[in-house]
Design an enzyme around this catalytic site. Structure first.
Site, PDB file in Angstrom:
ATOM      1  N   GLU A  60    -105.045  77.200 -49.061  1.00 20.04           N
ATOM      2  CA  GLU A  60    -105.662  78.527 -48.866  1.00 20.04           C
ATOM      3  C   GLU A  60    -105.783  79.284 -50.190  1.00 20.04           C
ATOM      4  O   GLU A  60    -105.213  80.383 -50.348  1.00 20.04           O
ATOM      5  CB  GLU A  60    -104.884  79.330 -47.822  1.00 20.04           C
ATOM      6  CG  GLU A  60    -104.964  78.705 -46.434  1.00 20.04           C
ATOM      7  CD  GLU A  60    -104.063  79.374 -45.405  1.00 20.04           C
ATOM      8  OE1 GLU A  60    -103.223  80.215 -45.783  1.00 20.04           O
ATOM      9  OE2 GLU A  60    -104.203  79.056 -44.208  1.00 20.04           O
TER      10      GLU A  60
ATOM     11  N   GLU B 290    -106.585  74.165 -39.533  1.00 20.71           N
ATOM     12  CA  GLU B 290    -105.467  74.939 -38.973  1.00 20.71           C
ATOM     13  C   GLU B 290    -105.999  75.958 -37.983  1.00 20.71           C
ATOM     14  O   GLU B 290    -106.977  76.651 -38.257  1.00 20.71           O
ATOM     15  CB  GLU B 290    -104.721  75.743 -40.052  1.00 20.71           C
ATOM     16  CG  GLU B 290    -103.900  74.948 -41.025  1.00 20.71           C
ATOM     17  CD  GLU B 290    -103.160  75.868 -42.009  1.00 20.71           C
ATOM     18  OE1 GLU B 290    -102.897  77.043 -41.665  1.00 20.71           O
ATOM     19  OE2 GLU B 290    -102.874  75.413 -43.119  1.00 20.71           O
TER      20      GLU B 290
END
Ligand code: ZN
Length: 430
Positions: A153, A312
């Site tokens: 991320e 995710e």
């Protein structure tokens, strides 16, 4: 050319982040049996494991990861293998405290959470290249390897650093972008409020000022920070391509406009071999299904219309909002399959087994604290069967009937200080 789909995966991806290093090895066998029961086909491993893989500078311990990858292979489960460069070890910061990021207010953020990185820092770049190279050499030929998962991320939680190394890097970026300090003065309108610069050396990052700073400087700093993070992705990607050719390289995006506002994903989408995304529901009263749909469509667009992968999402509640409601019965499957309908090559979660310690111990998982005699587990097993049945969708494309124009730089410009109304929000549909 690297592949653009996880190597060796014949159907859709189903699984989640797998952090076996947080558990005794006696638990790993049970993990494998339950993964098979749930129809797990791929897991993400090693994303935060730098301190375990390199416990002291230049000393490596890969034995435990060897055993994890071998176990996965024996059980027919593919590995999305992380480069752990989002989590430098404590020893690294002891030697290089200047690699910790500095806020616009001049506060140095400390070790003890995650993602505390100045991406301009030379020592960080060297150390992260080192561990990435070690992993690439060791696991290039491992039969479980499906793809590489660089960092984690990018842009969250630190999207920009304002330290002196970044000031030097920013000046280099300005020189490359504009060619001369006169061109910077013109682009930034520095005749206003006497902000003219006589040389690049006089320019600093847009740190805290008495009142609003130069808006074009602020906008350029966002562009620079985005480009700096991307430099580090490309550096790792190129190491992996060179030392472990064949396996695709990704990094997990967060295209939902409420979750990451610092990356120009059009530019990022051109650099990855396969676009992957993380998506979490924001439960502040906004219409979460609209947010999900837009994020999934935007992810597909960033992938140029090609298939992408949801890397995710959550089986039930998250734990980082003020209030984190559980998902209603059936909501997880509906959301997971909505991503698949919008082009995802599967549905993966954070995470496989719910943590017993650490900051995310209350975050839901595929295998909850309550164990297998729970609604979440039964729904996970049911979803795994559905995902398996949808295997023929692999490689298919989703066609959109309408288009929405979206540009990150324009959005950044619209969020600058001192504008007609703060009530205007380009994201109001997101
Ligand atoms: Zn910095």
């Amino acid at each position: 050319m690297p592949e653009n789909t996880p190597t060796g995966l014949t159907g859709l991806a189903f699984g989640g982040d797998y952090n076996p290093e947080q558990w005794p090895e006696s638990v790993w066998r049970e993990d494998m049996a339950l993964m098979r029961e749930a129809g797990v086909t791929m897991v993400s491993v090693g994303i935060f494991s730098w301190a375990l893989l390199e416990p002291s500078p230049g000393a490596y311990d890969f034995a435990w990861l060897d055993r994890v990858l071998d176990l996965l292979h024996e059980n027919g489960i593919r590995a999305d293998l992380g480069t752990p460069t989002v989590a430098p070890p404590a020893w690294f910061y002891r030697a290089h405290p200047e690699a910790l990021p500095v806020t616009a207010e001049g506060v140095r953020q400390e070790f003890g959470s995650r993602g505390a990185i100045c991406h301009s820092n030379a020592a960080y770049r060297e150390a992260s290249s080192g561990i990435t190279g070690q992993l690439a050499r060791r696991y290039a030929q491992h039969p479980a390897l499906a793809m590489w998962h660089v960092h984690n991320e990018f842009g969250v939680p630190v999207s920009a650093c304002y330290c002196s190394s970044c000031a030097v890097h920013f000046r280099d970026w300005l020189q490359t972008t504009y060619g001369s300090v006169e061109a910077v003065n013109e682009a930034w309108g520095t005749a206003f409020w006497g902000q003219r610069y006589g040389s690049f050396a006089e320019i600093e990052p847009p740190r805290v000022t008495p009142t609003v700073g130069n808006p074009a400087q602020a906008l350029d700093y966002r562009r620079f920070a985005d480009a700096t993070l991307r430099e580090n992705f490309v550096r790792e990607r190129d190491i992996l391509h060179r030392l472990a050719p064949g396996a695709p390289v990704t990094t997990n995006f967060m295209t939902a406009l409420s979750q990451c506002d610092s990356l120009d994903y059009w530019a990022w989408g051109r650099e990855v071999d396969i676009v992957t995304n993380d998506h979490y529901l924001i439960t502040d009263g906004r219409r979460t299904h609209v947010n999900l749909a837009m994020a999934a469509d935007l992810t597909r667009s960033v992938a140029g219309g090609a298939p992408w992968l949801l890397l995710e999402h959550s089986t039930s509640g998250v734990n980082w909002q003020p209030r984190n409601p559980a998902k209603a019965p059936g909501q997880m499957a509906r959301n997971s399959l909505a991503h698949v309908a919008r082009g995802s090559e599967g549905a993966m979660f954070f995470q496989w087994r719910q943590s017993r310690r650490g900051a995310e111990k209350f975050h839901s998982a595929m295998l909850p604290h309550a164990g297998t005699d729970s609604r979440v587990w039964r729904e996970v097993v049911e979803l795994g069967a559905s995902i398996e049945q949808l295997g023929p969708l692999k490689g298919t494309r989703t066609v959109a009937d309408v288009a929405v124009l979206w540009d990150w730089h324009s959005w950044w410009a619209q969020t600058l200080q001192w504008r007609p109304s703060e009530d205007h929000d380009a994201r109001e549909r997101a």
